[in-house]
Structure formats: structure tokens, C-alpha cells
Design a protein around this motif. Structure first.
Motif, PDB file in Angstrom:
ATOM      1  N   GLN A 103     -11.713 -29.332 -19.795  1.00  0.00           N
ATOM      2  CA  GLN A 103     -12.474 -28.275 -20.474  1.00  0.00           C
ATOM      3  C   GLN A 103     -11.822 -27.891 -21.790  1.00  0.00           C
ATOM      4  OE1 GLN A 103     -12.329 -25.761 -16.903  1.00  0.00           O
ATOM      5  NE2 GLN A 103     -14.514 -25.365 -17.237  1.00  0.00           N
ATOM      6  N   VAL A 104     -10.494 -27.849 -21.811  1.00  0.00           N
ATOM      7  CA  VAL A 104      -9.784 -27.526 -23.053  1.00  0.00           C
ATOM      8  C   VAL A 104     -10.143 -28.557 -24.124  1.00  0.00           C
ATOM      9  CG1 VAL A 104      -7.501 -27.359 -24.143  1.00  0.00           C
ATOM     10  CG2 VAL A 104      -7.898 -26.320 -21.899  1.00  0.00           C
ATOM     11  N   LYS A 105     -10.153 -29.830 -23.768  1.00  0.00           N
ATOM     12  CA  LYS A 105     -10.512 -30.879 -24.714  1.00  0.00           C
ATOM     13  C   LYS A 105     -11.953 -30.719 -25.203  1.00  0.00           C
ATOM     14  CE  LYS A 105      -9.680 -34.854 -22.890  1.00  0.00           C
ATOM     15  NZ  LYS A 105      -9.285 -36.122 -22.267  1.00  0.00           N
ATOM     16  N   GLN A 106     -12.869 -30.398 -24.293  1.00  0.00           N
ATOM     17  CA  GLN A 106     -14.272 -30.195 -24.674  1.00  0.00           C
ATOM     18  C   GLN A 106     -14.413 -29.012 -25.632  1.00  0.00           C
ATOM     19  OE1 GLN A 106     -15.747 -29.828 -20.616  1.00  0.00           O
ATOM     20  NE2 GLN A 106     -16.960 -31.705 -20.869  1.00  0.00           N
ATOM     21  N   LEU A 107     -13.744 -27.904 -25.317  1.00  0.00           N
ATOM     22  CA  LEU A 107     -13.823 -26.725 -26.179  1.00  0.00           C
ATOM     23  C   LEU A 107     -13.191 -26.990 -27.536  1.00  0.00           C
ATOM     24  CD1 LEU A 107     -13.060 -23.831 -23.679  1.00  0.00           C
ATOM     25  CD2 LEU A 107     -15.250 -24.367 -24.758  1.00  0.00           C
ATOM     26  N   ASN A 108     -12.081 -27.686 -27.541  1.00  0.00           N
ATOM     27  CA  ASN A 108     -11.418 -28.008 -28.799  1.00  0.00           C
ATOM     28  C   ASN A 108     -12.350 -28.810 -29.715  1.00  0.00           C
ATOM     29  OD1 ASN A 108      -9.117 -28.054 -30.596  1.00  0.00           O
ATOM     30  ND2 ASN A 108      -8.957 -30.219 -30.074  1.00  0.00           N
ATOM     31  N   ALA A 109     -13.054 -29.774 -29.149  1.00  0.00           N
ATOM     32  CA  ALA A 109     -13.988 -30.576 -29.941  1.00  0.00           C
ATOM     33  C   ALA A 109     -15.114 -29.715 -30.518  1.00  0.00           C
ATOM     34  CB  ALA A 109     -14.565 -31.706 -29.084  1.00  0.00           C
ATOM     35  N   LEU A 110     -15.514 -28.691 -29.793  1.00  0.00           N
ATOM     36  CA  LEU A 110     -16.603 -27.820 -30.241  1.00  0.00           C
ATOM     37  C   LEU A 110     -16.181 -26.833 -31.323  1.00  0.00           C
ATOM     38  CD1 LEU A 110     -18.255 -26.966 -26.821  1.00  0.00           C
ATOM     39  CD2 LEU A 110     -19.340 -28.201 -28.717  1.00  0.00           C
ATOM     40  N   ILE A 111     -14.955 -26.320 -31.234  1.00  0.00           N
ATOM     41  CA  ILE A 111     -14.583 -25.201 -32.112  1.00  0.00           C
ATOM     42  C   ILE A 111     -13.513 -25.534 -33.134  1.00  0.00           C
ATOM     43  CG2 ILE A 111     -15.243 -23.504 -30.372  1.00  0.00           C
ATOM     44  CD1 ILE A 111     -12.268 -23.077 -29.790  1.00  0.00           C
ATOM     45  N   LYS A 112     -13.075 -26.791 -33.210  1.00  0.00           N
ATOM     46  CA  LYS A 112     -11.936 -27.122 -34.067  1.00  0.00           C
ATOM     47  C   LYS A 112     -12.165 -26.831 -35.549  1.00  0.00           C
ATOM     48  CE  LYS A 112     -13.102 -31.984 -34.368  1.00  0.00           C
ATOM     49  NZ  LYS A 112     -12.710 -33.326 -34.004  1.00  0.00           N
ATOM     50  N   ASP A 113     -13.384 -26.869 -36.039  1.00  0.00           N
ATOM     51  CA  ASP A 113     -13.647 -26.630 -37.459  1.00  0.00           C
ATOM     52  C   ASP A 113     -14.113 -25.210 -37.763  1.00  0.00           C
ATOM     53  OD1 ASP A 113     -12.981 -29.267 -38.099  1.00  0.00           O
ATOM     54  OD2 ASP A 113     -15.004 -29.952 -37.602  1.00  0.00           O
ATOM     55  N   MET A 114     -14.134 -24.345 -36.763  1.00  0.00           N
ATOM     56  CA  MET A 114     -14.612 -22.973 -36.970  1.00  0.00           C
ATOM     57  C   MET A 114     -13.558 -22.124 -37.658  1.00  0.00           C
ATOM     58  SD  MET A 114     -16.725 -22.000 -33.643  1.00  0.00           S
ATOM     59  CE  MET A 114     -18.276 -22.765 -33.337  1.00  0.00           C
ATOM     60  N   GLN A 115     -14.017 -21.224 -38.500  1.00  0.00           N
ATOM     61  CA  GLN A 115     -13.134 -20.307 -39.209  1.00  0.00           C
ATOM     62  C   GLN A 115     -13.247 -18.922 -38.583  1.00  0.00           C
ATOM     63  OE1 GLN A 115     -11.070 -21.213 -41.724  1.00  0.00           O
ATOM     64  NE2 GLN A 115     -11.751 -23.299 -41.386  1.00  0.00           N
ATOM     65  N   LEU A 116     -12.151 -18.427 -38.042  1.00  0.00           N
ATOM     66  CA  LEU A 116     -12.109 -17.075 -37.487  1.00  0.00           C
ATOM     67  C   LEU A 116     -11.191 -16.226 -38.348  1.00  0.00           C
ATOM     68  CD1 LEU A 116     -11.758 -17.685 -33.643  1.00  0.00           C
ATOM     69  CD2 LEU A 116     -13.721 -16.739 -34.834  1.00  0.00           C
ATOM     70  N   PRO A 117     -11.523 -14.948 -38.501  1.00  0.00           N
ATOM     71  CA  PRO A 117     -10.604 -14.076 -39.227  1.00  0.00           C
ATOM     72  C   PRO A 117      -9.276 -13.986 -38.471  1.00  0.00           C
ATOM     73  CG  PRO A 117     -12.460 -12.819 -38.338  1.00  0.00           C
ATOM     74  CD  PRO A 117     -12.701 -14.252 -38.016  1.00  0.00           C
TER      75      PRO A 117
ATOM     76  N   GLU B  66     -25.094 -21.350 -32.741  1.00  0.00           N
ATOM     77  CA  GLU B  66     -25.847 -22.346 -31.986  1.00  0.00           C
ATOM     78  C   GLU B  66     -25.003 -23.058 -30.929  1.00  0.00           C
ATOM     79  OE1 GLU B  66     -29.211 -23.141 -32.261  1.00  0.00           O
ATOM     80  OE2 GLU B  66     -29.270 -21.316 -33.495  1.00  0.00           O
ATOM     81  N   LYS B  67     -23.691 -23.007 -31.071  1.00  0.00           N
ATOM     82  CA  LYS B  67     -22.816 -23.689 -30.113  1.00  0.00           C
ATOM     83  C   LYS B  67     -22.561 -22.860 -28.858  1.00  0.00           C
ATOM     84  CE  LYS B  67     -20.407 -26.456 -33.548  1.00  0.00           C
ATOM     85  NZ  LYS B  67     -19.120 -26.856 -34.094  1.00  0.00           N
ATOM     86  N   LEU B  68     -22.968 -21.591 -28.863  1.00  0.00           N
ATOM     87  CA  LEU B  68     -22.668 -20.715 -27.726  1.00  0.00           C
ATOM     88  C   LEU B  68     -23.159 -21.267 -26.392  1.00  0.00           C
ATOM     89  CD1 LEU B  68     -21.364 -18.102 -26.740  1.00  0.00           C
ATOM     90  CD2 LEU B  68     -23.551 -16.960 -27.157  1.00  0.00           C
ATOM     91  N   PRO B  69     -24.413 -21.745 -26.268  1.00  0.00           N
ATOM     92  CA  PRO B  69     -24.822 -22.283 -24.960  1.00  0.00           C
ATOM     93  C   PRO B  69     -23.965 -23.466 -24.502  1.00  0.00           C
ATOM     94  CG  PRO B  69     -26.740 -21.902 -26.347  1.00  0.00           C
ATOM     95  CD  PRO B  69     -25.524 -21.718 -27.222  1.00  0.00           C
ATOM     96  N   VAL B  70     -23.526 -24.301 -25.440  1.00  0.00           N
ATOM     97  CA  VAL B  70     -22.679 -25.441 -25.081  1.00  0.00           C
ATOM     98  C   VAL B  70     -21.306 -24.954 -24.631  1.00  0.00           C
ATOM     99  CG1 VAL B  70     -21.706 -27.639 -25.853  1.00  0.00           C
ATOM    100  CG2 VAL B  70     -23.929 -26.898 -26.729  1.00  0.00           C
ATOM    101  N   VAL B  71     -20.744 -23.983 -25.351  1.00  0.00           N
ATOM    102  CA  VAL B  71     -19.442 -23.422 -24.970  1.00  0.00           C
ATOM    103  C   VAL B  71     -19.536 -22.816 -23.573  1.00  0.00           C
ATOM    104  CG1 VAL B  71     -17.779 -21.588 -25.487  1.00  0.00           C
ATOM    105  CG2 VAL B  71     -18.631 -23.057 -27.329  1.00  0.00           C
ATOM    106  N   ILE B  72     -20.590 -22.066 -23.313  1.00  0.00           N
ATOM    107  CA  ILE B  72     -20.760 -21.458 -21.990  1.00  0.00           C
ATOM    108  C   ILE B  72     -20.950 -22.544 -20.931  1.00  0.00           C
ATOM    109  CG2 ILE B  72     -22.267 -19.999 -20.577  1.00  0.00           C
ATOM    110  CD1 ILE B  72     -22.636 -18.214 -23.067  1.00  0.00           C
ATOM    111  N   ALA B  73     -21.686 -23.609 -21.278  1.00  0.00           N
ATOM    112  CA  ALA B  73     -21.871 -24.723 -20.340  1.00  0.00           C
ATOM    113  C   ALA B  73     -20.547 -25.394 -19.999  1.00  0.00           C
ATOM    114  CB  ALA B  73     -22.848 -25.745 -20.920  1.00  0.00           C
ATOM    115  N   VAL B  74     -19.615 -25.405 -20.935  1.00  0.00           N
ATOM    116  CA  VAL B  74     -18.293 -25.987 -20.675  1.00  0.00           C
ATOM    117  C   VAL B  74     -17.506 -25.100 -19.714  1.00  0.00           C
ATOM    118  CG1 VAL B  74     -16.041 -26.530 -21.712  1.00  0.00           C
ATOM    119  CG2 VAL B  74     -18.152 -27.298 -22.830  1.00  0.00           C
TER     120      VAL B  74
END
Length: 148
Positions: A26-40, A55-63
Motif C-alpha cells: 500500500q505504501v508503494k501504491q500511495l507513493n506512486a499516486l502522490i509523489k508529484d503533489m505539492q503540499l504546504p 480526482e485522486k481521492l477515490p483511488v487513494v481511499i481504494a488503496v
């Protein structure tokens, strides 16, 4: 947190789901989804995180959720995300994200990881300075002009 408190249950669209502490897959899946996101760097809140995920929220929740009776490794994340997109309420989404940080104390893990890296860096620097202490301080002895 004890093992029995380390999970949360949800009823979404008439189906039962559980969120447990993350496993490496799951960590690997989440990393692939959020690696390019910019957070404050500060002031991250659940609503802000949900907005950034967009738009990625349903996928993140599915993970992070697993349907009861299903093995993590057998989960079809894309199919589950499509289901969640039209079945999970906004309130449930917020609850899943809040529970995620309770079940997976990421900041605690990152702090421990940072402390371990600091310790490793100090040990490495000490080992390097100790091993290079016996090296000649001048390269003149090995330079081409010194042999001519």
C-alpha cells in the motif's frame, strides 16, 4: 495503539470496508499516486489534503480500504475507486482520511526515520574522519611533478 484499535470499519454503498495500518504494498501504491503533489510545509488540514488529492481521492481511499473478506493482494484498486467515486459520501471521505492519520502515525514514523538517519550520518562522518586521519595531508608525494 493496540492491534484491536488499529482498524476502522465503514459501511459504504451497502458494502463493509476496513482500514488497517498500511503494509508495504500500500505504501508503494500511495507513493506512486502522490509523489508529484505539492503540499504546504505547514498548516496541512484534512480538507486541504482532500482538495490537493482532488480526482485522486477515490483511488487513494481504494488503496487504504479493503472490502471485508478480501485479501489486500487480490484487490482491484481501479474497480474499487470507480465504485467509491459514486458511493462514498464527502463526510465518509473526511472520516477515512482522518482515521488514516490515526491508524498510521506518519509524522511519528518520519521523526523516527529522521532520527535514525541523523544517527547514521554521525556514525558515517566519525568513521570517515577516523579512517582518513592516517592519510597524508599533502598530495605532493604522489603528484607527477614530485616523481620527475
Amino acid at each position: 495503539m493496540s492491534e484491536q484499535n488499529a482498524e476502522r470499519k465503514y459501511q459504504i454503498g451497502g458494502r463493509a470496508f476496513t482500514q488497517r495500518p498500511l503494509v508495504w504494498g500500500q505504501v508503494k501504491q500511495l507513493n506512486a499516486l502522490i509523489k508529484d503533489m505539492q503540499l504546504p510545509s505547514s498548516g496541512v488540514t484534512v480538507p486541504l489534503l482532500i482538495d490537493v488529492l482532488g480526482e485522486k481521492l477515490p483511488v487513494v481511499i481504494a488503496v487504504v480500504l479493503t472490502e471485508d473478506g478480501q485479501l489486500l493482494k487480490d484487490k482491484d484498486v481501479s474497480s474499487l475507486a470507480a465504485f467509491l467515486e459514486f458511493e462514498i459520501t464527502f463526510e465518509q471521505s473526511v472520516q477515512v482520511v482522518e482515521d488514516f492519520f490515526t491508524i498510521n502515525p506518519i509524522t511519528s514514523v518520519l521523526e523516527k526515520f529522521g532520527t535514525a538517519l541523523d544517527h547514521l550520518n554521525k556514525r558515517t562522518k566519525t568513521a570517515i574522519s577516523t579512517s582518513t586521519g592516517s592519510l597524508p595531508s599533502s598530495a605532493v608525494e604522489t603528484s607527477p611533478s614530485a616523481t620527475q
